[in-house]
Design a protein around this motif. Structure first.
Motif, mmCIF file in Angstrom:
data_model
loop_
_atom_site.group_PDB
_atom_site.id
_atom_site.type_symbol
_atom_site.label_atom_id
_atom_site.label_comp_id
_atom_site.label_asym_id
_atom_site.label_seq_id
_atom_site.Cartn_x
_atom_site.Cartn_y
_atom_site.Cartn_z
ATOM 1 N N GLY A 1 0.848 -1.312 -0.057
ATOM 2 C CA GLY A 1 0.107 0.101 0.083
ATOM 3 C C GLY A 1 0.783 1.164 -0.052
ATOM 4 N N PHE A 2 2.040 1.231 0.498
ATOM 5 C CA PHE A 2 2.794 2.441 0.796
ATOM 6 C C PHE A 2 3.281 2.847 -0.566
ATOM 7 C CE2 PHE A 2 5.812 -0.809 1.280
ATOM 8 C CZ PHE A 2 7.196 -0.507 0.332
ATOM 9 N N PHE A 3 3.300 1.978 -1.611
ATOM 10 C CA PHE A 3 3.591 2.501 -2.967
ATOM 11 C C PHE A 3 2.681 3.500 -3.604
ATOM 12 C CE2 PHE A 3 6.453 -1.242 -2.683
ATOM 13 C CZ PHE A 3 7.676 -0.407 -3.455
ATOM 14 N N TYR A 4 1.509 3.458 -2.908
ATOM 15 C CA TYR A 4 0.423 4.471 -3.431
ATOM 16 C C TYR A 4 0.272 5.521 -2.424
ATOM 17 C CZ TYR A 4 -0.423 0.841 -6.354
ATOM 18 O OH TYR A 4 -0.480 -0.346 -7.356
ATOM 19 N N ASP A 5 0.378 6.946 -2.947
ATOM 20 C CA ASP A 5 0.437 8.102 -2.045
ATOM 21 C C ASP A 5 -1.194 8.011 -1.231
ATOM 22 O OD1 ASP A 5 3.063 8.744 -2.959
ATOM 23 O OD2 ASP A 5 2.233 10.237 -4.556
#
Ligand code: GLU
Length: 556
Positions: free
Chosen positions: A440-444
């Motif tokens: 999830g952290f790959f998505y702002d």
């Protein structure tokens, strides 16, 4: 007693003979050794996880031997039927690699040995029922269903403990004798009043005699002969399980009956019934029940209400079918894991499934083991495959995440590619529902700082490290160059660039290079654990990486 007359009175509309009927069900022409198996559930709208066991065994044994695997819907208990349940069941099982050749299939109803739904086979059962009456092997009993039910209930009650069994047995025998003694006149009278009857087998068995039997899983068994005049047809003319089992498995040419061990106590009835009907007894495999451990560590049956009992729960929880199938194989065949370790690339369908390696006493259901198996299964898949599975799962269960994933498939796949392939692939998640947390952290939109900074570091030091790193960040460096730059930060900021050296005199440093990495990691991923940080930053790109580093230092 004129049995022919009795039979005509009870079944006036049955004119077909057994010989005529059996011509419609010729012996199957299959290669030598081919097995014919079936899955025979009641359509209750609930596919129990335990059902996957006989279904998988039946499917494997049939298809491994060039035989036939069919689905028979046992809907003789109309009260329990849920509309559309059979179609749902076929779809659910297909998802787990269990596909039928006959009966209800994904392509509709197939096969020449049907109908495959018991409620449509009434006339067929009646041909055999009539024949048994003609031979004096079955008789009608006009007690109402309510009477019988009341009798059953009494037996179940508390008094059970206090029952004098010799007396109860004598009473049962007396009842049985009375029922058997019914005359033609009495039958005529009941029928003329339109009273319903159940048809009972005239057992003639002797409980003191032993029947020897070999079950392919349980081994050699011995049990008393059946002496109970059990019911063949209920008062609505619908067969009981016992009668339908005998007639259907005979006509449909089943070679191996694979079913739950809860049917073992009925075996004496079945052996007798097959003999009375002149049917060849199929081979039997009684599968041990699935157990689970309760809070106190005791083994309990995996009951309908338990977590994991409903097969549909697994996809909802995010277990992919491949994982569940592989887990089931490990439970079913004790040598599966060994085979799989030697052949990690082969699908489980290549495993030579063996009846001899099946568990006799019961398999233990265990989520930890399932998770282990599932992590392995997912780690061996390609990134594209995991992407497809996750997207499909998210569409059903987390539409917002599905949208993010679908917005850039190449981006999502590159994230899922981290640590994949090679001898030791990463094993980050067991369930597709965990993928969001993992990536999830790959998505702002989903990024947030989840973990806290380790307490021993001052905010100033952390800030200084990150600022130093940012100032010198060069996106074109390779993994080694990147790590050298982190070492440089460590050195300049009073951290030891070498972990071993640090361990020799920790008091000389503020920390070591690993700590510096973890500050950057926390700023970039929001977590203290993540996949390879260099690769993460490459995928995120310079701009977003630096923006996160900056935002983090500002927040301190
Ligand atoms: N309808 C039975 C059940 O669901 C089938 C048992 C069998 O396979 O014969 O238990």
């Amino acid at each position: 007693m004129d049995y022919q007359l009795l039979a005509d009175l009870l079944f006036p509309s049955v004119t077909k003979t057994r010989e005529e009927l059996e011509k419609e069900y010729p012996a199957r022409s299959l290669p030598e050794g081919a097995k014919v198996t079936r899955f025979a559930p009641s359509p209750t709208g609930f596919v129990h996880f335990g059902g996957l066991f006989p279904a998988t065994v039946g499917e494997r044994l049939a298809h491994q031997s060039g035989g036939v695997f069919y689905l028979r819907i046992e809907d003789t208990d109309a009260k329990r039927e849920v509309p559309g349940a059979a179609e749902g069941l076929v779809k659910t099982l297909a998802n787990y690699g269990v596909n039928f050749d006959e009966g209800m299939t994904l392509e509709g109803e197939k096969g020449a040995y049907g109908p495959y739904k018991q409620s449509l086979r009434r006339d067929i059962y009646h041909v055999y029922a009539k024949e048994l009456v003609v031979k004096g092997l079955a008789y009608p009993c006009f007690s109402s269903e309510e009477d019988l039910e009341a009798l059953k209930q009494v037996n179940k009650k508390e008094e059970l403990k206090n029952t004098d069994w010799t007396e109860a047995e004598a009473q049962r025998k007396a009842e049985q004798d009375r029922a058997r003694a019914i005359t033609l006149e009495e039958v005529k009278e009941h029928l003329s009043k339109g009273e319903p009857f159940v048809l009972r087998l005239l057992s003639g068995g002797d409980k003191d005699k032993k029947v020897r039997f070999t079950d392919l899983i349980k081994g050699n068994l011995e049990f008393p002969e059946n002496d109970e005049d059990f019911v063949l047809l209920k008062s609505d003319g619908i067969p009981t399980y016992h009668f339908a089992h005998a007639v259907d498995d005979h006509l449909m040419g089943t070679t191996h009956v694979i079913r739950g061990e809860e049917w073992l106590p009925s075996l004496a009835k079945h052996v007798q019934l097959f003999t009375f009907l002149g049917f060849k007894l199929p081979k039997y495999m009684h599968i041990a029940q699935i157990m689970r451990l309760d809070e106190n560590g005791n083994k309990k049956k995996l009951s309908k209400r338990d977590m994991g009992a409903n097969l549909d729960d697994y996809s909802r929880m995010g277990y992919c079918a491949e994982s569940v199938c592989e887990y089931v194989m490990t439970l079913l065949n004790s040598n599966y894991e060994e085979w799989h370790a030697k052949n990690p690339e082969l699908p489980y369908t290549d495993f030579p499934f063996s009846i001899k390696k099946m568990s006799v006493s019961g398999c233990l259901f265990d989520f930890d083991k399932l998770n282990d198996v599932s992590k392995n299964v997912l780690s061996r898949m390609t990134a594209e495959h995991v992407y497809d599975l996750t997207l499909a799962w998210a569409k059903e269960n987390d539409p917002d995440f599905a949208e993010l994933l679908a917005s850039d498939a190449v981006y999502a796949t590159s994230i899922l590619s981290i640590g994949r392939g090679g001898k030791k692939p990463r094993k980050d998640f067991a369930r597709l529902s965990e993928v969001k947390d993992y990536m999830g952290f790959f998505y702002d939109e989903l990024f947030e700082i989840k973990d806290a900074l380790p307490e021993q570091f001052s905010k100033e030091d952390v800030k200084a490290c990150i600022t130093d790193f940012t100032k010198n960040y060069d996106e074109s460096l390779d993994n080694t160059g990147w790590f050298d730059s982190v070492k440089g930060v460590a050195e300049r900021q009073g951290f030891c660039p070498d972990v071993k050296a640090y361990k020799q005199s920790p008091e000389s440093y503020k920390g070591h290079v690993g700590d510096v990495s973890s500050f950057i990691r926390l700023a970039i991923t929001g977590k203290l654990n993540s996949p390879d940080l260099y690769t993460v930053m490459q995928i995120l790109g310079k701009e977003r990486s630096l923006a996160r580093l900056d935002a983090f230092t500002q927040s301190l």
